[in-house]
Design a protein around this motif. Structure first.
Motif, mmCIF file in Angstrom:
data_model
loop_
_atom_site.group_PDB
_atom_site.id
_atom_site.type_symbol
_atom_site.label_atom_id
_atom_site.label_comp_id
_atom_site.label_asym_id
_atom_site.label_seq_id
_atom_site.Cartn_x
_atom_site.Cartn_y
_atom_site.Cartn_z
ATOM 1 N N LEU A 38 0.843 -1.203 0.000
ATOM 2 C CA LEU A 38 0.000 0.000 0.000
ATOM 3 C C LEU A 38 0.876 1.251 0.000
ATOM 4 O O LEU A 38 1.945 1.264 0.602
ATOM 5 N N TYR A 39 0.400 2.286 -0.673
ATOM 6 C CA TYR A 39 1.088 3.575 -0.579
ATOM 7 C C TYR A 39 0.044 4.669 -0.424
ATOM 8 O O TYR A 39 -0.890 4.763 -1.225
ATOM 9 N N GLY A 40 0.197 5.468 0.634
ATOM 10 C CA GLY A 40 -0.815 6.467 0.943
ATOM 11 C C GLY A 40 -0.309 7.887 0.805
ATOM 12 O O GLY A 40 0.892 8.154 0.868
ATOM 13 N N VAL A 41 -1.255 8.788 0.604
ATOM 14 C CA VAL A 41 -0.941 10.210 0.535
ATOM 15 C C VAL A 41 -1.694 10.911 1.663
ATOM 16 O O VAL A 41 -2.922 10.872 1.712
ATOM 17 N N ASP A 42 -0.946 11.521 2.570
ATOM 18 C CA ASP A 42 -1.539 12.186 3.738
ATOM 19 C C ASP A 42 -1.942 13.604 3.335
ATOM 20 O O ASP A 42 -1.347 14.585 3.772
ATOM 21 N N ASP A 43 -2.991 13.677 2.520
ATOM 22 C CA ASP A 43 -3.302 14.951 1.869
ATOM 23 C C ASP A 43 -4.311 15.801 2.635
ATOM 24 O O ASP A 43 -4.701 16.861 2.155
ATOM 25 N N LEU A 44 -4.729 15.334 3.819
ATOM 26 C CA LEU A 44 -5.550 16.230 4.640
ATOM 27 C C LEU A 44 -4.652 17.003 5.629
ATOM 28 O O LEU A 44 -5.124 17.839 6.387
ATOM 29 N N ASP A 45 -3.347 16.706 5.589
ATOM 30 C CA ASP A 45 -2.387 17.480 6.390
ATOM 31 C C ASP A 45 -2.394 18.926 5.897
ATOM 32 O O ASP A 45 -2.581 19.179 4.702
ATOM 33 N N PRO A 46 -2.166 19.891 6.818
ATOM 34 C CA PRO A 46 -2.154 21.291 6.386
ATOM 35 C C PRO A 46 -0.857 21.673 5.681
ATOM 36 O O PRO A 46 0.159 21.011 5.846
ATOM 37 N N TYR A 65 -12.108 5.698 14.471
ATOM 38 C CA TYR A 65 -10.850 6.026 15.166
ATOM 39 C C TYR A 65 -10.933 7.417 15.789
ATOM 40 O O TYR A 65 -10.369 7.661 16.857
ATOM 41 N N ILE A 66 -11.630 8.339 15.102
ATOM 42 C CA ILE A 66 -11.832 9.682 15.670
ATOM 43 C C ILE A 66 -12.649 9.552 16.958
ATOM 44 O O ILE A 66 -12.319 10.139 17.998
ATOM 45 N N ARG A 67 -13.692 8.727 16.902
ATOM 46 C CA ARG A 67 -14.532 8.546 18.086
ATOM 47 C C ARG A 67 -13.718 7.941 19.242
ATOM 48 O O ARG A 67 -13.758 8.451 20.367
ATOM 49 N N THR A 68 -12.976 6.887 18.944
ATOM 50 C CA THR A 68 -12.171 6.239 19.993
ATOM 51 C C THR A 68 -11.163 7.225 20.584
ATOM 52 O O THR A 68 -10.981 7.295 21.802
ATOM 53 N N ALA A 69 -10.500 7.977 19.703
ATOM 54 C CA ALA A 69 -9.476 8.922 20.182
ATOM 55 C C ALA A 69 -10.102 9.970 21.101
ATOM 56 O O ALA A 69 -9.522 10.329 22.138
ATOM 57 N N LEU A 70 -11.297 10.456 20.736
ATOM 58 C CA LEU A 70 -11.943 11.487 21.562
ATOM 59 C C LEU A 70 -12.451 10.884 22.876
ATOM 60 O O LEU A 70 -12.313 11.488 23.938
ATOM 61 N N ASP A 71 -13.035 9.684 22.782
ATOM 62 C CA ASP A 71 -13.508 9.026 24.005
ATOM 63 C C ASP A 71 -12.361 8.750 24.975
ATOM 64 O O ASP A 71 -12.536 8.752 26.189
ATOM 65 N N PRO A 103 -4.578 14.177 14.652
ATOM 66 C CA PRO A 103 -3.172 14.607 14.587
ATOM 67 C C PRO A 103 -2.325 13.455 14.034
ATOM 68 O O PRO A 103 -2.718 12.287 14.160
ATOM 69 N N TRP A 104 -1.167 13.793 13.468
ATOM 70 C CA TRP A 104 -0.393 12.804 12.726
ATOM 71 C C TRP A 104 -0.165 11.496 13.491
ATOM 72 O O TRP A 104 -0.404 10.410 12.945
ATOM 73 N N ASN A 105 0.274 11.556 14.735
ATOM 74 C CA ASN A 105 0.598 10.316 15.448
ATOM 75 C C ASN A 105 -0.612 9.388 15.555
ATOM 76 O O ASN A 105 -0.481 8.166 15.464
ATOM 77 N N LEU A 106 -1.792 9.976 15.729
ATOM 78 C CA LEU A 106 -2.999 9.154 15.825
ATOM 79 C C LEU A 106 -3.455 8.681 14.450
ATOM 80 O O LEU A 106 -3.922 7.564 14.287
ATOM 81 N N GLU A 107 -3.293 9.563 13.460
ATOM 82 C CA GLU A 107 -3.686 9.178 12.093
ATOM 83 C C GLU A 107 -2.853 7.988 11.621
ATOM 84 O O GLU A 107 -3.360 7.050 11.013
ATOM 85 N N TRP A 108 -1.558 8.041 11.944
ATOM 86 C CA TRP A 108 -0.643 6.965 11.543
ATOM 87 C C TRP A 108 -1.098 5.640 12.174
ATOM 88 O O TRP A 108 -1.273 4.636 11.473
#
Ligand SMILES: [Zn+2]
Ligand SMILES: [Zn+2]
Length: 536
Positions: free
Chosen positions: A55-63, A134-140, A218-223
């Motif tokens: 797999l190869y990804g592009v982290d394009d929602l980064d600012p 993952y957003i939900r888990t991270a916020l919870d 944030p990057w560490n969680l997105e990764w």
């Protein structure tokens, strides 16, 4: 190269190999090391019989952030905006700034034999809702995330800090927002003018749902979330991320403690240094990946990244040096050694595997490739600067006609040498034959040198040497017979034909000219020996 085969030997079950990149701007050649390592891991896994997905990804929602300021491409008014939401600044049909820079970089992969099974774009993953769990888990579990940052990285976030960045509804920035409350469905965010130094928020605040692409981790969680989302088992990463308490450590801890999954196996790799300096992305004077791929053919470019083990830095300075010719010479040396021919110098451990993994086609026959006839890069550079039928000249040096494959390889090297001479070669590698008249510097030859050139003309008229080796032997023999120092003999040849004191290998230079027009060579040797133009 054993490192990849060793890795393949110690894992079990299906494997998912992943890497991703933030398209901050023009991508520097050093950034190709990751994809090449990724590809070799996938090849080694498949050779060992593992079901493997690359797999190869592009982290394009980064600012667009401070990283973009290191490239020549950053756009002031978009600082803090997701890269996927910034228009392409080059009018060539890409949907966004992110698509442009990632696209130009990714376009080099196929030529290098790197073929991910799938590319993913994080802006699409977020928009599709794939990241919502993952957003939900991270916020919870925000308190647990804050605890990981404190323990692993010694970073203390206030108790109101929540691990998600909302895309501001008013100004569209994501780099300037902070979430301070979470009610289980909606997040309260503020777009702060002074949250970061490189961008200014608009001051908006309010409650929003963070799902469906309206916010990013944030990057560490997105990764860490990518590892869960895609089931990643192996992910190499650059040394800058792999330091103690650094990005990788944080993401590993978040994977275990927040998303409750074991992180993938890491293969940390060192940088490619240009002139002793690390360049993660290209500055104006750097070497963009797509540019170097236009000069260095894929197999030599793969070798550049594969010859040292991942944990060794690579020194590469193509500008005004012989780094590119040396890369070709090393490729040819490893080919010769793999084919069982004697070679000069020490061989790297596992050199046959280094050669095999440098081949573009994973199904190529390494033994056949290794024993193929190749014209050296420096010789190709001489061909490019001459006026010969290069196929015929190469056939003479090989001793038989070139096969189609060998002719293709010759063509590839001629193109590469031409580009190198144009873009990177030091001035002394470029030469122009003084065809019209005896050059000025030939008038300054001493009597010994003049006698040498005269004797040489008589000798070659009689013996008609053909190859560069033949000519080299005649040059040495003649210098010795007239008692002239070799250095001065070669200088006389360069003065007579190139109007300068040095040049490419003299035997081959004159051999090519002689093959093209023997009358010209004989006349020029005698004219130069006479200290001027011979009157017929
Ligand atoms: Zn574009
Ligand atoms: Zn805003």
């Amino acid at each position: 190269m054993e490192w990849a085969d060793e890795l393949a030997a110690r894992v079990t079950g299906p494997q998912v190999v992943n890497d991703s990149k933030t398209p901050s701007g023009t991508v520097h050649v050093g950034s190709l090391r990751g994809p090449v390592i990724l590809d070799v891991i996938a090849r080694a896994l498949r050779a060992a019989g593992h079901d493997t997905t690359l797999l190869y990804g592009v982290d394009d929602l980064d600012p667009m952030d401070a990283q973009a300021l290191l490239t020549p491409d950053a756009v002031g008014r978009y600082m803090g905006v997701p890269l996927a939401h910034i228009p392409d600044q080059v009018d060539d049909g890409h949907a966004s700034y992110a698509r442009h820079h990632a696209g130009v970089f990714i376009d080099t992969f196929a030529g290098l034999g790197i073929q991910p099974d799938r590319y993913y774009w994080m802006s699409e993953q977020y928009a599709a809702g794939d990241m919502d769990p993952y957003i939900r888990t991270a916020l919870d579990r925000a308190d647990r995330v804050r605890d990981v940052y404190r323990r692993v990285a010694n970073v203390r976030h206030p108790d109101t800090w929540h691990p998600v960045s909302v895309i501001c509804e008013q100004c569209g920035r994501v780099g300037t927002t902070i979430v301070t409350q979470w009610d289980g469905e909606r997040a309260f965010y503020e777009c702060r003018p002074d949250l970061v130094t490189w961008a200014h928020g608009c001051g908006r605040s309010g409650w929003v749902s963070p799902f469906g692409g309206r916010a990013k981790l944030p990057w560490n969680l997105e990764w860490a979330a990518q590892w869960s989302l895609f089931g990643v088992t192996i992910e190499p990463c650059g040394k800058d991320l792999a330091t103690a308490g650094g990005s990788r450590d944080r993401s590993d801890a978040i994977a275990r403690e927040v998303f409750e999954r074991e992180p993938p196996i890491n293969v940390p790799y060192e940088f490619l240094l240009i002139g002793g300096r690390k360049m993660s992305t290209s500055k104006g004077q750097g070497v963009p990946a797509h540019r170097i791929a236009e000069v260095v053919p894929p197999e030599q470019l793969r070798l550049l990244f594969l010859r040292p083990r991942p944990n060794h830095a690579i020194e590469f300075e193509p500008e005004g040096t012989d780094a590119i010719p040396r890369l070709f010479d090393e490729f040819d040396r490893l080919a010769a050694a793999t084919a069982g021919r004697p070679v000069k110098g020490e061989l790297p451990p596992g050199y046959a595997a280094v050669f095999r993994y440098s081949l573009v086609d994973p199904n190529a026959d390494p033994a056949a490739e290794a024993s193929a006839f190749r014209i050296s890069f420096r010789r190709a550079a001489m061909f490019v600067q001459g006026r010969l039928d290069t196929d015929q000249r190469a056939a003479e040096e090989k001793g038989s006609a070139l096969t189609d494959g060998q002719a293709r390889m010759l063509k590839e090297r001629l193109v590469a040498a031409g580009r190198w001479l144009e873009l990177y070669a030091p001035p002394n590698e470029r030469f122009v034959v003084a065809r019209v008249a005896v050059p000025g510097s030939a008038r300054a030859l001493n009597t010994g040198q003049c006698r040498f050139l005269r004797t040489l003309a008589d000798d070659v008229e009689r013996t008609t040497p053909r190859t560069g080796e033949d000519w080299q032997a005649v040059l040495f023999r003649t210098a010795e017979s007239v008692g002239l120092e070799k250095r001065l003999a070669f200088a006389a040849v360069y003065a007579a034909f190139l109007d300068r004191p040095d040049g490419p290998r003299a035997g081959w230079l004159v051999a090519d000219l002689f093959a093209e027009d023997s009358e010209f060579v004989l006349k020029r040797l005698r004219e130069a020996a006479a200290g001027g133009t011979l009157v017929p």
